[in-house]
Scaffold this active site. Structure first.
Site, PDB file in Angstrom:
ATOM      1  N   CYS A   1       0.828  -1.214   0.000  1.00 31.80           N
ATOM      2  CA  CYS A   1       0.000   0.000   0.000  1.00 31.80           C
ATOM      3  C   CYS A   1       0.864   1.267   0.000  1.00 31.80           C
ATOM      4  O   CYS A   1       0.391   2.336  -0.371  1.00 31.80           O
ATOM      5  CB  CYS A   1      -0.946  -0.009   1.189  1.00 31.80           C
ATOM      6  SG  CYS A   1      -0.128  -0.275   2.746  1.00 31.80           S
TER       7      CYS A   1
ATOM      8  N   HIS B   1      19.033   1.254  -1.195  1.00 35.44           N
ATOM      9  CA  HIS B   1      17.585   1.420  -1.075  1.00 35.44           C
ATOM     10  C   HIS B   1      16.933   0.095  -0.669  1.00 35.44           C
ATOM     11  O   HIS B   1      16.093   0.065   0.230  1.00 35.44           O
ATOM     12  CB  HIS B   1      17.024   1.919  -2.413  1.00 35.44           C
ATOM     13  CG  HIS B   1      15.544   2.076  -2.405  1.00 35.44           C
ATOM     14  ND1 HIS B   1      14.918   3.157  -1.818  1.00 35.44           N
ATOM     15  CD2 HIS B   1      14.543   1.267  -2.876  1.00 35.44           C
ATOM     16  CE1 HIS B   1      13.608   3.028  -1.941  1.00 35.44           C
ATOM     17  NE2 HIS B   1      13.360   1.884  -2.575  1.00 35.44           N
TER      18      HIS B   1
END
Lengths: 351, 272
Positions: free
Chosen positions: A50, A99
Site C-alpha cells: 500500500c 535502497h
C-alpha cells in the site's frame, strides 16, 4: 549486470497515484515474465504494497537505459498516460542496493522501523523465485538485504518500542502487571481503536474481554469477534471488581467514569492496580481519578506522546543503521566486481 | 599476603560499591535503558572482596563476625549484596543494583570509621547461641534493607507511570507488580528471621542475667521494629494496603532501623 530499482512510494507520490501503479499478486508473475522477455532485465522482482510499488531488476543494459526502459514498461503495463512530476524514482548501483537494504530494515517505511515490510519483501522475492525470475544477482542482493535487516534489528533500537496507540497500551500494561495472562480487560464503547487495543492486549495473552456499549447489539458483535462477553451499558460498573484494564471510547459528551464513582469501586477490588486507557474525545474518564492510589489513567494524547517518543528514539538510530547498510553494500559490491566485469556506468540516483 | 587484611578487603569492596554508584548514576541518566550487567559485575566484584573480609575476620575470631558495630554493619551489607546477586540473576530485577549501590556505599563508608571497629579481648565461644541470635537478626536487617531498595525502585517506577513520564515505558525496569512481590517476599523473609532471632533473646538473657526479660534499650527497640514490620505485613495481607503506601512503609521502616540501630546499640549494656 547492475541492479536497478524503479518505483514510487509514499515519499514520492500520493495514494491517488500509487493506487494506479499497484500490482495485484496474481498478475505479478506474468508481468515479470514480460520484463524478461522484453530483454530489459534478466532477473526481476516486483514489490507492491500500500505504500510502495517497486521493480528490482538486474539488467544487461547500462543502468540509465535499463531504468528508462523499466519506467516505460511500468507506464505501459499500468496504462498510465498522465504527465509525471517526479513521482517515479530510479536508482542505479550502489544506491539501488542501499535502497533495497533500507526498505528491508524499515528505514524507508512510513512508520520508521516497522517490520511488516520485511515480510512483504520476502513474499515478493519468494514469488519471483518460485517462478524462476531471479538469478544469482538478485538472489544475493535479497538474501543480503534480509540478513542486514536482521542484523539491524538485533544491533540497533530501530524497531524498539511501540508507535501505535494499541501497542503503547500493551506496553503500559506490561509495566504495571507481571503477566497479562490473568488480566481481565473491559472495553467500554465499541470503537475501532478500542477494538484494536483490545486485540493487541489479547495477542499478548490477556485473559478475557468484556464489552459494554450503548448499543448492546454492537457489544454482542464485538464480544463475539474477540471471543469475550458483552454486558449491558448500565451494568458495566458491576463487573469492575474483576477488571484490571479498561479501554474507554464512547461518544458520550460527559464523563462516563469519575472519581466519585471509581473510589468505592477501588475498595471493592482491594486496591489492585487498575490501568485506564481513555481514547475517547471528548474524554470519558475524569482526569482526577489518576490521583487515586493504584489507578493509572492515560488519555489519547498521553499514548500519542509515548508513541512519538519512541519514534524520536528510532530516528536517533538511523545514522547507526545507515552505517551498517553502507558497509554491507560495499561488501556486496566488492564480491560482485571481483566475479564479473562492471556494467554500471557509475554511482547515480536519478529522478 | 599480609597486606590483604579484612579491613583492606572491605575497603576494596566499598570502592567497588562506589564505582557502582557512579555507573548507577549513568544508568539513571540514560533512563534505565541500558542493560545493567556491568553494574551486576561491579557488585559481584564487591561481593568477592566483601566475602573475603568476612571470612578473614571470622577465621581470626573463630566465630561469626558479628561482635562490634563494624562487623554488624559489614554483615548487614553483605546480606544485602548477596541477596541482590541472587535476585539479579533475573535480568528484569537486575536494576535493583542501581538502587542498592548508593545505600551499600553509604553504609560501607560509615562502617569504615575507625571508632566502630573496637576490638576487645577475643570473645568467648558460648555455644553458638549468641552468634545465631545476632546472625538471624542481622540477616533480617539485610532482607529489610533489600526490600526497602525494591521499594525505592517501586516508587520511582510508580511515580513515572502516574505522571506519564516517558521513562516509565522506555526504561527496562520491571513491572511494579513484580517489584511489589519482591518487596513482600523480602519483608516476610526478614520478619521470619527477626522473629527467630528475637525468640532466642529470653534464653540468652537467662544465661547472662538470670532473667527472661529486661528493659535493655536494644531489646525494646528490636521489639518495636518487630511490631512495625508486623503491622506493615498485616496491613498488606489483611487490608489490601499494597502499592505505593506499602513501598513507602518498607522504605520508612528500614530508614528507621538504619538511623537508630547504631545509637541504640551504644545505649545497650547487654549488647556491648
Amino acid at each position: 549486470m547492475p541492479i536497478v530499482v524503479i518505483g514510487l512510494s509514499h515519499h514520492s507520490s500520493p495514494v491517488t497515484v500509487r493506487e494506479r501503479f499497484a500490482f495485484a499478486e496474481t498478475i505479478i508473475p506474468a508481468a515479470l515474465q514480460r520484463i524478461r522477455e522484453s530483454g530489459i532485465a534478466d532477473e526481476a522482482v516486483i514489490l507492491s504494497t500500500c505504500n510502495r510499488v517497486e521493480i528490482y531488476a538486474s539488467s544487461p543494459l547500462q543502468d540509465r537505459q535499463a531504468a528508462a526502459a523499466l519506467q516505460q514498461f511500468l507506464l505501459d503495463h499500468q496504462k498510465y498516460s498522465e504527465p509525471l512530476n517526479g513521482e517515479i524514482y530510479t536508482l542505479g548501483e550502489p544506491n539501488s542496493l542501499e535502497h533495497l537494504f533500507k526498505v528491508a530494515a524499515g528505514l524507508d517505511s512510513m512508520v520508521l522501523g516497522e517490520t511488516e515490510i520485511l515480510g512483504q519483501l520476502k513474499k515478493a522475492y519468494d514469488l519471483a523465485l518460485k517462478h524462476k525470475h531471479t538469478g544469482s544477482r538478485l538472489n544475493k542482493a535479497f538474501q543480503r538485504a534480509f540478513n542486514v535487516a536482521k542484523q539491524i534489528r538485533t544491533e540497533t533500537n530501530i524497531q524498539r518500542g511501540s508507535v501505535s496507540v494499541g501497542s503503547v497500551a500493551v506496553e503500559l500494561a506490561e509495566k504495571i502487571f507481571t503477566s497479562l495472562s490473568e488480566r481481565q480487560v473491559m472495553v467500554i464503547g465499541a470503537g475501532e481503536t478500542s477494538e484494536k487495543t483490545a486485540r493487541a492486549l489479547l495477542s499478548r495473552g490477556a485473559h478475557s474481554i468484556i464489552v459494554s456499549n450503548r448499543s448492546h447489539e454492537r457489544a454482542l458483535a464485538l464480544a463475539a469477534e474477540l471471543e469475550g462477553r458483552a454486558v449491558h451499558f448500565d451494568d458495566w460498573a458491576d463487573e469492575f471488581p474483576k477488571i484490571d484494564i479498561v479501554i474507554s471510547s464512547t461518544a458520550a459528551p460527559h464523563y462516563v467514569l469519575d472519581r466519585a464513582k471509581l473510589e468505592p469501586l477501588m475498595k471493592l477490588r482491594k486496591n489492585r492496580s487498575l490501568l485506564l486507557i481513555d481514547i475517547a474525545v471528548p474524554r470519558d474518564i475524569e482526569p482526577e481519578v489518576n490521583f487515586l492510589e493504584n489507578v493509572y489513567l492515560y488519555n489519547i494524547d498521553d499514548l500519542q506522546a509515548i508513541a512519538d517518543g519512541y519514534l524520536q528514539q528510532r530516528r536517533e538510530e538511523i545514522r547507526g543503521c545507515e552505517k551498517i547498510i553502507c558497509e554491507k553494500v560495499k561488501g556486496l559490491l566488492q564480491i560482485s566486481t571481483s566475479r564479473a566485469e562492471p556494467h554500471s556506468d557509475g554511482q547515480f540516483a536519478f529522478e | 599476603m599480609s597486606w590483604l587484611t579484612d579491613k583492606f578487603s572491605f575497603a576494596v569492596a566499598v570502592l567497588f560499591y562506589g564505582i557502582s554508584v557512579v555507573y548507577s548514576v549513568f544508568l539513571w541518566r540514560r533512563g534505565f535503558r541500558e542493560d545493567s550487567r556491568v553494574n551486576y559485575c561491579l557488585l559481584l566484584a564487591a561481593a568477592v572482596f566483601h566475602t573475603t573480609a568476612m571470612i578473614k575476620r571470622g577465621f581470626s575470631l573463630e566465630r561469626c563476625p558479628v561482635n562490634n558495630l563494624f562487623e554488624a554493619t559489614m554483615f548487614v551489607t553483605w546480606t544485602m549484596v548477596m541477596a541482590y546477586l541472587v535476585f539479579g540473576i533475573w535480568s528484569k530485577i537486575r536494576f535493583l543494583g542501581a538502587f542498592a549501590s548508593p545505600i551499600l556505599f553509604a553504609i560501607g563508608v560509615f562502617a569504615l570509621m575507625p571508632s566502630l571497629d573496637v576490638r576487645g579481648t577475643k570473645p568467648e565461644f558460648t555455644g553458638g547461641l549468641v552468634s545465631l541470635h545476632a546472625t538471624l537478626i542481622l540477616l533480617s536487617y539485610g532482607a529489610f534493607g533489600l526490600s526497602s531498595i525494591a521499594g525505592i525502585m517501586y516508587v520511582t517506577q510508580e511515580h513515572d507511570l502516574k505522571f506519564h513520564k516517558l521513562r516509565a515505558v522506555f526504561s527496562r525496569l520491571p513491572p511494579i507488580e513484580r517489584m511489589e512481590k519482591v518487596m513482600n517476599g523480602l519483608l516476610i523473609a526478614g520478619f521470619i528471621l527477626l522473629s527467630g532471632g528475637l525468640l532466642l533473646s529470653p534464653i540468652l538473657l537467662k544465661q547472662k542475667y538470670d532473667v527472661y526479660f529486661n528493659s535493655d534499650p536494644k531489646l525494646i527497640w528490636s521489639m518495636v521494629v518487630w511490631v512495625v514490620y508486623l503491622m506493615l505485613l498485616v496491613m498488606r495481607g489483611r487490608f489490601g494496603q499494597g502499592g505505593r503506601r506499602f513501598a513507602w512503609g518498607a522504605i520508612g521502616s528500614f530508614a528507621f532501623v538504619l538511623l537508630t540501630f547504631w545509637g541504640v546499640n551504644l545505649l545497650s549494656p547487654a549488647h556491648q
